[in-house]
Design an enzyme around this catalytic site. Structure first.
Site, short mmCIF file in Angstrom:
data_model
loop_
_atom_site.label_atom_id
_atom_site.label_comp_id
_atom_site.label_asym_id
_atom_site.label_seq_id
_atom_site.Cartn_x
_atom_site.Cartn_y
_atom_site.Cartn_z
N GLY A 117 0.84 -1.19 0.00
CA GLY A 117 0.00 0.00 0.00
C GLY A 117 0.87 1.24 0.00
O GLY A 117 2.06 1.17 0.33
N CYS A 121 5.58 0.17 8.01
CA CYS A 121 5.25 1.38 7.26
C CYS A 121 6.47 1.81 6.46
O CYS A 121 7.58 1.84 6.99
CB CYS A 121 4.85 2.50 8.21
SG CYS A 121 4.35 4.03 7.37
N LEU A 122 6.25 2.12 5.19
CA LEU A 122 7.37 2.52 4.34
C LEU A 122 7.96 3.85 4.78
O LEU A 122 9.08 4.18 4.39
CB LEU A 122 6.90 2.60 2.88
CG LEU A 122 6.44 1.26 2.30
CD1 LEU A 122 5.86 1.45 0.91
CD2 LEU A 122 7.56 0.24 2.30
N HIS A 171 -4.85 1.54 7.41
CA HIS A 171 -3.49 2.09 7.49
C HIS A 171 -3.30 3.22 6.49
O HIS A 171 -2.74 4.28 6.83
CB HIS A 171 -2.48 0.96 7.22
CG HIS A 171 -1.05 1.38 7.32
ND1 HIS A 171 -0.21 0.99 8.33
CD2 HIS A 171 -0.29 2.16 6.51
CE1 HIS A 171 1.00 1.52 8.14
NE2 HIS A 171 0.98 2.24 7.04
N GLU A 172 -3.78 3.01 5.25
CA GLU A 172 -3.56 4.03 4.21
C GLU A 172 -4.42 5.26 4.42
O GLU A 172 -3.94 6.39 4.25
CB GLU A 172 -3.83 3.42 2.82
CG GLU A 172 -2.96 2.23 2.44
CD GLU A 172 -1.47 2.47 2.65
OE1 GLU A 172 -0.76 1.49 2.88
OE2 GLU A 172 -1.03 3.63 2.62
N GLN A 232 2.90 10.12 1.47
CA GLN A 232 4.19 9.45 1.66
C GLN A 232 5.20 9.79 0.56
O GLN A 232 6.40 9.55 0.74
CB GLN A 232 4.00 7.93 1.72
CG GLN A 232 3.26 7.46 2.97
CD GLN A 232 3.11 5.97 3.02
OE1 GLN A 232 2.16 5.42 2.45
NE2 GLN A 232 4.02 5.29 3.65
N HIS A 264 -3.01 7.58 6.85
CA HIS A 264 -1.96 8.44 6.29
C HIS A 264 -2.55 9.74 5.73
O HIS A 264 -1.92 10.80 5.80
CB HIS A 264 -1.21 7.73 5.15
CG HIS A 264 -0.03 6.92 5.59
ND1 HIS A 264 1.05 7.43 6.24
CD2 HIS A 264 0.24 5.60 5.45
CE1 HIS A 264 1.93 6.47 6.50
NE2 HIS A 264 1.46 5.35 6.02
O1 K2U Z 1 1.51 2.74 3.98
C1 K2U Z 1 2.55 2.10 3.98
O2 K2U Z 1 3.56 2.44 4.62
C2 K2U Z 1 2.57 0.81 3.23
C3 K2U Z 1 2.53 -0.36 4.13
C4 K2U Z 1 1.09 -0.78 4.17
C5 K2U Z 1 0.72 -1.80 5.19
C6 K2U Z 1 1.24 -1.77 6.46
C7 K2U Z 1 0.84 -2.71 7.39
C8 K2U Z 1 -0.08 -3.68 7.07
C9 K2U Z 1 -0.60 -3.70 5.79
C10 K2U Z 1 -0.20 -2.75 4.87
C11 K2U Z 1 3.62 -1.23 3.52
O3 K2U Z 1 3.13 -2.11 2.64
S1 K2U Z 1 4.71 -1.81 4.73
C12 K2U Z 1 5.37 -3.26 4.19
C13 K2U Z 1 4.46 -4.41 4.51
C14 K2U Z 1 4.24 -5.32 3.54
C15 K2U Z 1 3.42 -6.40 3.82
C16 K2U Z 1 2.81 -6.55 5.06
C17 K2U Z 1 3.05 -5.62 6.03
C18 K2U Z 1 3.88 -4.52 5.77
ZN ZN Z 2 2.44 3.51 6.26
#
Ligand code: K2U
Ligand code: ZN
Length: 171
Positions: free
Chosen positions: A46, A94-95, A136-137, A51, A140
């Site tokens: 996501g 979180c990225l 989560h998104e 971001q 943000h």
């Molecule tokens: O928004 C972001 O930073 C993207 C996250 C989204 C996310 C975080 C936690 C749980 C689900 C989605 C990134 O994808 S973080 C990397 C990641 C990848 C797979 C599972 C969990 C986190």
């Molecule tokens: Zn995030």
């Protein structure tokens, strides 16, 4: 087609409230593609526009299992219209807060309404990991980060770690 830099805390843009998108035009379609390119490159499942420093209410996701055909989703002006009663605890990352993962409790099911790239209104029910990612998104877009759901002690420890790294990088 462009991979864009992902902001990392304590960048203050990650704490701002993003603006609604008024028209789904070529600029928004290009932004959505750049966000997908950036998300796949990270890699992540996501990404929200703030971001990459764009203060607009648009998120992208792709929860297709690794090795299977991508299933990109673009949600413009997304709003959660219903939260399920049941809660779930999952490990989140979180990225914008790289290389840290913590358990977070969130509703297991949500209903989300949004505008798609064709300008149509879509309402979708989601549960499990998709429900987590949607929450989560959308957080943000309102300047909320998943560390805000941790204990004050854990959250302050994360913030202090990234504040120190930012000060070191600034020299
Ligand atoms: O928004 C972001 O930073 C993207 C996250 C989204 C996310 C975080 C936690 C749980 C689900 C989605 C990134 O994808 S973080 C990397 C990641 C990848 C797979 C599972 C969990 C986190
Ligand atoms: Zn995030």
């Amino acid at each position: 087609m462009a991979v864009r830099p992902i902001l990392v805390i304590p960048d203050t843009r990650l704490r701002a409230v993003a603006d609604p998108i008024v028209e789904v035009d070529e600029e928004i379609r290009t932004l959505a593609q750049d966000m997908l390119d950036t998300m796949y490159d990270a890699p992540g499942i996501g990404l929200a526009a703030p971001q990459i420093g764009v203060m607009k209410r648009i998120v992208v996701m792709d929860l297709a299992p690794e090795g299977e055909a991508p299933e990109p989703m673009v949600l413009i002006n997304p709003e959660i219209t219903h939260f399920g009663e049941q809660m779930q605890v999952t490990e989140e990352g979180c990225l914008s807060i790289p290389e840290l993962y913590y358990e977070v409790e969130r509703p297991n099911e949500v209903t989300v309404s949004y505008t798609d790239l064709n300008g149509d209104t879509v309402t979708k029910q989601a549960e499990g990991k998709l429900a987590v990612c949607i929450q989560h998104e959308i957080d943000h877009l309102d300047g909320v980060l998943y560390i805000d759901y941790l204990s004050r002690l854990k959250r302050d420890r994360v913030i202090k770690k990234f504040d120190k790294a930012a000060k070191r990088a600034a020299g």
